[in-house]
Write an enzyme that holds these catalytic residues in place. Structure first.
Site, PDB file in Angstrom:
ATOM      1  CB  SER A  64       6.900  -6.348   7.468  1.00 38.01           C
ATOM      2  OG  SER A  64       6.214  -5.162   7.744  1.00 38.01           O
ATOM      3  NE  ARG A  79      -1.973  -0.792   3.640  1.00 40.60           N
ATOM      4  CZ  ARG A  79      -2.349  -0.157   4.739  1.00 40.60           C
ATOM      5  NH1 ARG A  79      -3.564   0.374   4.805  1.00 40.60           N
ATOM      6  NH2 ARG A  79      -1.523  -0.045   5.754  1.00 40.60           N
ATOM      7  CG  ASP A  92       5.153  -6.018  10.542  1.00 39.20           C
ATOM      8  OD1 ASP A  92       6.201  -6.240  11.179  1.00 39.20           O
ATOM      9  OD2 ASP A  92       4.463  -6.919  10.025  1.00 39.20           O
TER      10      ASP A  92
HETATM   11 MG    MG Z   1       0.351  -7.095   8.928  1.00 36.73          MG
END
Ligand code: MG
Ligand code: ADP
Length: 902
Positions: free
Chosen positions: A592, A531, A646
């Site tokens: 992440s 995103r 994250d």
């Molecule tokens: Mg996640």
């Protein structure tokens, strides 16, 4: 309902004995309420319909095997029976039995004498057959109302009836085992009521029978009554702790109406029958339905009509005598279309009456009315049970088999016809198939006993298989201590390499303080979606807009250049759409994957995970790769300020709302955690002042072998089949990507051991990832009817019975509980370290959490928090779910960094 005559008095009598459908509907409703009262913990003690749990938790599935002994206590004799089941679906069980007449004194004497006698019968019986080598299980049929406390125990209850003087309060098996030693190889495994046996004889795997209805069994020959039982959801049987699966409940519905709930349907004839009985005011329903009373009801009606001089005119009605003159059998015969009139005449003449043709006709009508009413009331009761089952299982329609036994049902086809049709009218959403039962008491008891044995065996297998997955408090304390040890190793500069927990510095030195302001770009790569976001942090809160972009597999697994070019394309597209081309916004990058960070904006990729494998990236600074791509694409307005994991994003986004939030936790596809560590403890970064957020990468905990003692065979199988075998061992015990797989392997083992799906092979379960972790969430939902669990399993083409569903549920619970508890052990190590770091006796801290498993699973968070309280009693830990931690968090890291720079 018989056609009425023209005689008003007879009409009145017939009408009084005839219940209109609306009334039956009302009776059904009252029965349902009475049943609910019996099941509820609060009202059970006072309830008329006592709904006694039987501890029979299963119907036969046809795999039952072996010899079982049954002792059946009848009023004047004891029947001992040996049945051999072959595991062939109980098609043709071999059976021998013997009847022992009971001496007067054991019937009337103290309870011990009776049980001594029964034990003696068992001994005699066994002496007469080739002695079986193995221990013989014994089922004991005790046809009185008992409050059971286990399958083979009766507590202090309404034991009584035909046993005048002393009843077996206490444990029936103790009584039976006397004198010690002599019956050493007989073990009482089941004690049951006769209705339960009736249900069991009619039940097969293909056609499970979950309701039984008895109208006038001998019931101790003292009361030819009526009773019923059915398989209720254990959750609703509040007197027992068990909340899984089903349990047969003995309704004891004969006492329905003892609270006057049936007064408005009682006729004067019923009142007289009741008054003349040995227990006036009691067993009101039984006295309307049970065959013992039908003759007397008819008789009272005849007496009343004769007194009104509309019957037997000219006869001496005194010959009608006293109650008991008319037998139920005669009533049934008189009802008959062809022979009935002749039977009526014969019966009346035998009494010394001279009945006219019309008398006979009226007597027949009265008999029909009384029997029809009995059948209709029985139907109302049955309809109540069916509707109750349908509701409690959350079904729109119920298809069910109902075992029926008793004199009335067998004695006249009309009874069965009325029962069937009225049940259909009163419970139209339920399709009941009536199945006549044969020898429900003896044969049924043998089957109950065999089923009980099967369940004992099944329980043993389950416990054995699940034992390694059940962690003790000590196991978890050890995991906690090991985590602590690995954390210390990971933080030390010299020891870092030897730790399985990497303890990566993030260069994030503070959590938000609420003064952060500005507009930021954020990227989120490494979660389920890629995103791009714009985040506005203002006085009145945070506002965001975002766009999801697809990363095609060929880009994920192509070259690093192509991957980062693609990312820049997406950013440019986003800026265009959001009208942000003119501005140079600081950018936070949630990335992440495990990285060695050298600065807030410098992160060297250690290894790809989660399906990424773009070449030329491992060992490189991902911020640099992004900047180079921007240059290639001539995108000059990119200002990367921070790379964030994250977990860190999650901690930061929750930290914006709660300043105590100094831990981030993810339990989604994978699992990981970060927390604020004292700089003086971080040997891998220069400087002693303040704190730094440490990305633990705890998913890899145990990769150095330190957790080998808790891995089960299932865990090893799961690990072997992954693309990173031997890696991320802790994660593979906890996170969403693996729990379903663990469950699948446990189920396979249960199939192998023939515990599940009746031992049938289950090829579908061989496919990897067929059992999704989201199924655990659904299957473990509180109050989810078993039927729905069964539907989920059937969707997977698993031929699951409701018992299979119960076992699958237990497997899921065991696996998710372990995951939550291990997660708690890890967190306990973290909070305890933070508390000690700060020299506090008590620490209050908040954990920011993200991840679908944590958020959606119905129990995970509860179990996690409960275990954490136990393992870290000096820490008060609050959990805060993050809303879009990756996006918001990245922006906040950028904001905190900008704040620091200013
Ligand atoms: Mg996640
Ligand atoms: P990610 O960890 O990839 O950022 P999520 O936190 O949304 O994404 O976690 C997705 C994972 O959660 C899935 O891979 C799956 O294993 C698990 N999952 C999905 N739905 C459920 C559910 N209903 N209950 C439990 N786990 C689920």
């Amino acid at each position: 309902i018989p056609a009425l005559t023209r005689c008003p008095q007879v009409q009145r009598a017939l009408l009084a004995l005839t219940l209109p459908l609306e009334m039956l509907q009302e009776v059904k409703g009252r029965m349902m309420r009475a049943m609910s009262e019996g099941l509820s913990r609060q009202t059970h003690a006072q309830a008329n319909v006592r709904m006694l749990p039987t501890y029979v938790c299963s119907t036969p599935d046809g795999t039952e095997k072996g010899n079982v002994l049954v002792a059946e206590l009848c009023q004047s004799h004891v029947r001992i029976l040996l049945m051999t089941l072959l595991g062939d679906g109980n098609q043709s069980p071999h059976m021998t039995d013997k009847i022992f007449d009971m001496p007067e004194d054991s019937m009337q004497g103290p309870g011990e004498a009776l049980f001594d006698f029964i034990a003696q019968c068992v001994r005699q019986f066994l002496a007469g057959i080739p002695s079986p080598e193995e221990r013989l299980p014994l089922g004991f049929v005790f046809p009185f109302s008992c409050k059971q406390t286990q399958l083979n125990k009766v507590g202090d209850g309404g034991v009584g009836g035909g046993l005048a003087g002393g009843c077996p309060h206490g444990e029936a098996d103790d009584a039976l085992a006397l004198p010690p030693g002599q019956l050493f190889h007989v073990e009482v495994v089941a004690l049951m009521n006769d209705t339960v046996g009736t249900m069991m004889t009619c039940s097969t795997r293909e056609r499970p029978c979950e309701v039984a209805l008895v109208t006038a069994t001998w019931r101790g020959r003292t009361s030819k009554g009526t009773n019923s039982c059915f398989m209720a959801e254990a959750l609703h049987v509040e007197m027992v702790e068990e909340t899984h699966g089903r349990m047969c409940v003995n309704t004891e519905w004969g006492c329905f109406g003892d609270d006057d709930a049936l007064n408005d349907i009682l006729t004067p004839y019923d009142q007289r029958v009741d008054q003349e009985s040995s227990n006036p005011g009691k067993k009101r329903f039984e006295k309307l339905v049970g065959s013992l009373y039908l003759g007397d009801i008819v008789w009272h009606t005849l007496v009343a009509l004769a007194a009104e001089k509309v019957l037997f005119i000219g006869s001496n009605v005194a010959v009608l005598g006293t109650k008991g003159t008319l037998k139920t059998q005669q009533v049934l015969e008189i009802m008959d279309n062809e022979e009935g009139m002749a039977k009526a005449r014969a019966a009346l003449e035998a009494l010394g009456l001279r009945p006219s043709e019309r008398d006979c006709c009226r007597v027949q009508q009265i008999c029909r009315a009384v029997v029809s009413r009995s059948a209709a009331l029985c139907a109302a009761g049955l309809a109540a049970i069916l509707s109750y089952i349908r509701h409690s299982r959350g079904l729109e329609r119920l298809m069910i088999n109902v075992a029926v036994d008793g004199e009335l049902y067998r004695g006249h086809s009309r009874f069965g016809e009325i029962l069937q049709s009225v049940t259909g009218l009163l419970a139209p959403e339920c399709m009941a198939t009536l199945v006549p039962s044969v020898d429900g008491t003896g044969r049924g008891a043998a089957i109950v006993t065999a089923v009980a044995l099967r369940l004992v065996e099944q329980r043993r297998e389950m416990d054995q298989l699940l034992a390694p997955l059940r962690l003790s408090r000590a196991d978890l304390e050890r995991v906690q201590a090991l985590m602590r040890q690995e954390m210390e190793l990971g933080l030390g500069q010299q020891t870092n390499a030897s730790s399985s927990v990497r303890m990566l510095p993030t260069y994030v030195r503070g959590t938000p303080d609420g003064t952060e302001r500005g507009e930021f770009l954020a990227l989120d790569l490494g979660g389920t979606n890629f995103r791009v976001l714009v985040v506005r942090v203002a006085e009145d809160g945070i506002r965001m807009a975002s766009e999801i972009y697809l990363i095609p597999t060929n880009v994920m697994q192509g070259t690093g250049k192509a991957l980062f070019d693609h990312i820049i394309d997406c950013i440019m597209d986003f800026q265009l759409k959001q009208d942000l081309m003119e501005q140079v916004l600081p950018l936070g990058f949630t990335f992440s994957f495990p990285c060695q960070q050298l600065g807030l904006d410098k992160a060297v990729l250690l290894t790809w995970t989660k399906g990424f494998s773009a070449s030329g990236c491992v060992g490189e600074d991902v911020v640099q790769l992004l900047r180079e791509a921007a240059q290639r694409k001539e995108h000059s307005a990119l200002k990367v300020v921070a790379v964030v994991n994250d977990t860190v994003g999650t901690m930061m986004s929750c930290g914006y709302d709660d300043p105590k939030c100094e831990i981030g936790l993810i339990v989604g596809t994978g699992t990981n955690a970060c927390y604020m560590e004292e700089m003086r403890n971080v040997g891998t970064v220069e400087g002693e002042q303040g704190r730094m957020c440490i990305n633990m990468e705890w998913g890899a905990f145990g990769d150095n072998g330190c957790l080998d003692h808790i891995f089960t065979d299932f865990d090893r199988l799961v690990d072997e089949k992954t693309i990173n075998a031997g890696k991320q061992r802790f994660e593979k015990l906890i996170s969403g990507m693996y729990l379903g797989e663990i469950v699948r392997y446990v189920l396979l083992a249960l199939v192998e051991k023939q515990v599940l799906f009746r031992g049938k092979p289950c090829p579908r379960l061989q496919s990897r990832d067929i059992f999704k972790t989201k199924f655990l969430s659904t299957i473990e939902l509180d109050g989810l009817a078993l039927q729905q669990v069964q539907a989920i399993l059937q969707d997977l083409e698993l031929d699951a019975s409701f018992e299979d569903s119960v076992l699958v549920q237990e497997v899921c619970q065991t696996v998710s509980l372990r995951a939550a508890q291990l997660c708690a052990a890890g967190l306990a190590a973290v909070v305890e370290k933070m508390r000690e770091n700060r020299g506090l006796s008590q620490l209050a801290v908040t954990v920011g959490v993200d991840g679908t498993l944590y958020k959606v699973h119905p129990r995970f968070s509860q179990h996690l928090q409960k275990m954490l309280r136990e393992l870290a009693p000096n820490c008060t830990v609050t959990f805060l779910q993050s809303e879009d931690g990756s996006g918001k968090g990245a922006a906040l890291v950028a904001a905190v960094a900008c704040r620091g720079a200013e």
